[in-house]
Enzyme design. Sequence first.
Site, PDB file in Angstrom:
ATOM      1  N   HIS A 163     -12.991  -2.412   6.157  1.00  0.00           N
ATOM      2  CA  HIS A 163     -12.260  -2.704   4.920  1.00  0.00           C
ATOM      3  C   HIS A 163     -11.772  -4.160   4.913  1.00  0.00           C
ATOM      4  O   HIS A 163     -11.990  -4.892   3.944  1.00  0.00           O
ATOM      5  CB  HIS A 163     -11.082  -1.731   4.794  1.00  0.00           C
ATOM      6  N   ASP A 180       5.244  -4.663  -4.856  1.00  0.00           N
ATOM      7  CA  ASP A 180       5.315  -3.671  -3.768  1.00  0.00           C
ATOM      8  C   ASP A 180       5.699  -2.292  -4.314  1.00  0.00           C
ATOM      9  O   ASP A 180       5.277  -1.266  -3.784  1.00  0.00           O
ATOM     10  CB  ASP A 180       6.370  -4.067  -2.714  1.00  0.00           C
ATOM     11  N   GLU A 211      -8.863  -4.577  -4.275  1.00  0.00           N
ATOM     12  CA  GLU A 211      -8.944  -3.374  -3.444  1.00  0.00           C
ATOM     13  C   GLU A 211     -10.084  -2.429  -3.836  1.00  0.00           C
ATOM     14  O   GLU A 211     -10.710  -1.826  -2.970  1.00  0.00           O
ATOM     15  CB  GLU A 211      -7.600  -2.638  -3.428  1.00  0.00           C
ATOM     16  N   TYR A 238      -7.158   1.224  -5.287  1.00  0.00           N
ATOM     17  CA  TYR A 238      -8.179   1.503  -4.282  1.00  0.00           C
ATOM     18  C   TYR A 238      -9.175   2.545  -4.803  1.00  0.00           C
ATOM     19  O   TYR A 238     -10.369   2.303  -4.870  1.00  0.00           O
ATOM     20  CB  TYR A 238      -7.546   2.068  -3.000  1.00  0.00           C
TER      21      TYR A 238
END
Length: 655
Positions: A312, A393, A335, A401
Amino acid sequence: MAPANAIDASSYANLDEVVTKRLSLALRIDVAGRRLCDDSTATLTLFARVAGVAAATLDIRGLDILEVTDAADGAPLDYAVVPVAGKLGGTLRIAMPPKFAAGADATATVVVRYTTDGLGGEGGAGGACGWLTAAQTASGAHPFVFTQSEAIHARSIFPCQDTPSVKFPYTTSLTVRSPLVAVASALAVGDPVSVSGPGGGGWVRYLFEQVVPVPAYLVAFAAGELVSRDLSPRCRVWAQPSSIEAAAYEFAEVESLLSTAEKIAGPYVWSRYDLLTLPASFPYGGMENPCLTFVTPTLLAGDRSLVSVVAHEIAHSWSGNLVTSASWTHFWLNEGFTVFLERRIIESLHGSGVAGLSTYAGRQALGDYVSSVGESHAYTALEPVLVDDTDPDDAFSVVPYERGYNFLLHLRQLLTPGDDPAPFDAFLRYYFSRFARRSITSDDLRQALAQYFPDSAATLAAVDWQAWLKAPGGLPSTVSVDESLLHQAHALATAWVATTKSVDRVAAATAAAVAAAATEGLAGWPAAQLCAFLQHIGALTSTTRGGTPLDSSVVSALDTAGHFNDCRNSEVRALWLRVALAAHYDPAVANAKLFLTSQGRMKFVRPLYRLLASVYPGGGMARALFEEHRDRLHSIAAKMIEKDFADQSAVGAVA
Ligand code: BES
Ligand code: ZN
């Protein structure tokens, strides 16, 4: 305060007017004292995008600005500091030299001297820096520091345009007390040299250069008792002496992962790919700092079973680092593409069955997330709108993802139907070379697709971009993947769950014996398949999905058959604890406490604290454990766990 630009809602910099062209960062790091000393400087070459720009506003957080000068002549420049301008930190507004403001010379280089002295705690460059005392390191002999700047913590290390939309080459000189060793997300230049400093000698200076432009969040360093081992001519692993052997073994395959990635994505532009194994408080699994991926020591399973994290981070060398999302709203371009490449690498090396397991696990995790926050939650959209000074965050989740990955899989199936991944890989290479060194948005992807697939205009017109990118909720559709290994894992999981459901004791005992016998065959399964097995038991027995936890005697039999409570693969361990704690299997409690206090990776500690708090709500066990160990966590992790406890008690109060 609202951002002063129309480009990135997470930066207060005047990005419409000024861009950074180069950074030179000279830091004297007092690791034991947890501070950047007062001779630290950030030298930024700034370029005016429009005429008449009188000032440059930079992002800062917890930095004590001492002096700003014009590098051309050393003349002082006026500046104004707002320590806290809003939730995203503060600002440093520098009055630009007259020539720059007059539009006569579009470039100016400013030198900001600063320190983090006296600011302590989270402010003292603590947003990004994980400071460890000697006692918190493996040998106990020397203190350690590492940075974690993604998403918006670079501003707590140096004043900058802290946005992924601006990229620049950088150099850094890191001065630390000997015998500490410094490393950075750049190539080492020459050998370290001894220099003097506070307290006389004993300081050593390391120089690094990153020639490929990078956003501020990819400027990273670490310093501590570090040694290295070469893995190939261009790959090396760094770690504390006590774990270097284990790290060299675990990551021995890195060159083969990297060359596999190059076949899929195109040439590797960063020259070296090194790995830094950090102390246990590193809050992520991996961080793709260029030339030097930072990884958690929880990857050291002893059997190379967790290299997909390295795959990754290697993949980010293309998606994220070479082609960067222009704002945190477009973070999925980092991502989602990276997960896509990661699974292509794993598929090439270990087969589609193993890659299919991750796709399935990802879909489950996505489904869990969407049901936990609700179908209409803004953060379930692929392009979340970050309003009101939202800290990226807080918006971080599995969505960019896995929804991102599934969207790319959907596009691949539409545009290059059939089982051969090669034609879409060719598009990926086109995409990475076309947007190399740039920061882009989803619209750029859309245009690249249209240009690369000119004969597929009708197909592309039928893509529901609105549903995929903007709408909240679950996946609009799914492409089927290789589920052979998954079905095997699920069949066994179903057999185990059936043992609890059998009302007839004889039937239950027989079912348990059959399942136990089958479980002994698990020894040869890849870790990802064990995860699928435990994940499925978890799903079938989850009370929130209407299931019943396994009886603790069944969990005990499962443990006897599969030795799960002794398993040190962190992914397997996390899933096992979910099943075992829900069943009140006593040996799991000690295991959970050890897991929670021996590492600080948020992926594991956040859900586990939540789980402990919900399974053992009365005694405040989870909270007490957290309070006792919070000093050992990175400040980002401590902040997020704190938030989880607050959310959980708020939900508890309502329910
Ligand atoms: N770039 C991320 C880590 C990150 C994202 C840090 C956003 C801060 C903000 C990194 O590449 C990553 O995704 N790490 C994962 C591992 C991966 C295999 C999914 C992790 O840390 O678990
Ligand atoms: Zn990533």
